[in-house]
Design a protein around this motif. Structure first.
Motif, short mmCIF file in Angstrom:
data_model
loop_
_atom_site.label_atom_id
_atom_site.label_comp_id
_atom_site.label_asym_id
_atom_site.label_seq_id
_atom_site.Cartn_x
_atom_site.Cartn_y
_atom_site.Cartn_z
N VAL A 19 0.86 -1.17 0.00
CA VAL A 19 0.00 0.00 0.00
C VAL A 19 0.90 1.23 0.00
O VAL A 19 1.81 1.34 0.83
CB VAL A 19 -0.92 0.02 1.23
CG1 VAL A 19 -1.78 1.28 1.24
CG2 VAL A 19 -1.78 -1.22 1.27
N VAL A 20 0.66 2.12 -0.93
CA VAL A 20 1.45 3.35 -1.02
C VAL A 20 0.59 4.48 -0.46
O VAL A 20 -0.47 4.79 -0.99
CB VAL A 20 1.86 3.65 -2.48
CG1 VAL A 20 2.68 4.92 -2.54
CG2 VAL A 20 2.61 2.47 -3.07
N HIS A 21 1.05 5.04 0.64
CA HIS A 21 0.39 6.20 1.24
C HIS A 21 1.08 7.44 0.65
O HIS A 21 1.93 7.32 -0.21
CB HIS A 21 0.53 6.15 2.76
CG HIS A 21 0.11 4.84 3.34
ND1 HIS A 21 -1.21 4.52 3.59
CD2 HIS A 21 0.83 3.75 3.69
CE1 HIS A 21 -1.27 3.29 4.07
NE2 HIS A 21 -0.05 2.81 4.14
N SER A 22 0.75 8.60 1.08
CA SER A 22 1.37 9.79 0.48
C SER A 22 2.88 9.79 0.62
O SER A 22 3.60 10.06 -0.34
CB SER A 22 0.77 11.06 1.06
OG SER A 22 0.91 11.06 2.46
N LEU A 23 3.40 9.47 1.81
CA LEU A 23 4.85 9.48 2.02
C LEU A 23 5.38 8.18 2.62
O LEU A 23 6.56 8.09 2.95
CB LEU A 23 5.25 10.65 2.93
CG LEU A 23 4.95 12.05 2.39
CD1 LEU A 23 5.23 13.09 3.45
CD2 LEU A 23 5.76 12.32 1.14
N ARG A 39 5.89 2.60 6.91
CA ARG A 39 7.32 2.87 6.98
C ARG A 39 7.73 3.78 5.83
O ARG A 39 7.01 3.92 4.85
CB ARG A 39 8.13 1.57 6.94
CG ARG A 39 7.90 0.68 8.15
CD ARG A 39 8.45 1.35 9.40
NE ARG A 39 8.23 0.57 10.59
CZ ARG A 39 7.43 0.93 11.58
NH1 ARG A 39 6.77 2.06 11.51
NH2 ARG A 39 7.29 0.18 12.64
N GLU A 40 8.93 4.35 5.94
CA GLU A 40 9.41 5.35 4.99
C GLU A 40 9.68 4.79 3.59
O GLU A 40 9.65 5.52 2.62
CB GLU A 40 10.70 6.01 5.51
CG GLU A 40 10.51 6.79 6.80
CD GLU A 40 10.46 5.89 8.02
OE1 GLU A 40 11.16 4.85 8.04
OE2 GLU A 40 9.71 6.22 8.95
N ASN A 41 10.00 3.49 3.50
CA ASN A 41 10.25 2.91 2.19
C ASN A 41 9.74 1.47 2.16
O ASN A 41 9.39 0.90 3.19
CB ASN A 41 11.74 2.99 1.80
CG ASN A 41 12.64 2.27 2.77
OD1 ASN A 41 12.42 1.10 3.08
ND2 ASN A 41 13.67 2.97 3.25
N GLN A 42 9.69 0.90 0.97
CA GLN A 42 9.13 -0.45 0.80
C GLN A 42 9.93 -1.50 1.55
O GLN A 42 9.36 -2.41 2.14
CB GLN A 42 9.06 -0.80 -0.68
CG GLN A 42 8.05 0.02 -1.44
CD GLN A 42 8.00 -0.33 -2.91
OE1 GLN A 42 8.77 -1.16 -3.40
NE2 GLN A 42 7.09 0.30 -3.63
#
Length: 94
Positions: A19-23, A39-42
């Motif tokens: 899931v990609v949130h805004s940031l 989290r900040e990255n995948q």
């Protein structure tokens, strides 16, 4: 290096997606709809998902019928006192 996403720690499904949130990013199960932490990255999202999966598996492996029964007895012993304490507190006004 690509990380392997482990199955859902709650239902065992392998139907997962990112899931990609805004940031931020998180791993989500399409079967039971649980979602891992953002989290900040995948890579960090997958690493946290896998850590949760391993922790849940370890915890589940320690649950014997006897342990579950003991926990149930403990809850049954403490619940009346907790409910009485809760009922004796006045309700807060909003």
């Amino acid at each position: 290096m690509a990380l392997q996403i482990e199955p859902c720690p709650f239902c065992g499904s392998e139907h997962l997606h990112m899931v990609v949130h805004s940031l931020t990013y998180s791993v989500a199960c399409q079967s039971c709809r649980c979602r891992g932490p953002q989290r900040e990255n995948q890579e960090l999202a997958v690493m946290q998902w896998n850590a949760t999966s391993r922790t849940h598996a370890r915890a589940a492996s320690t649950l014997t019928p006897e342990a579950v029964e003991q926990k149930g007895e403990l809850v049954n012993q403490r619940l009346p006192g907790l409910m009485a304490k809760r009922e004796s507190k006045p309700a807060r006004e909003l």
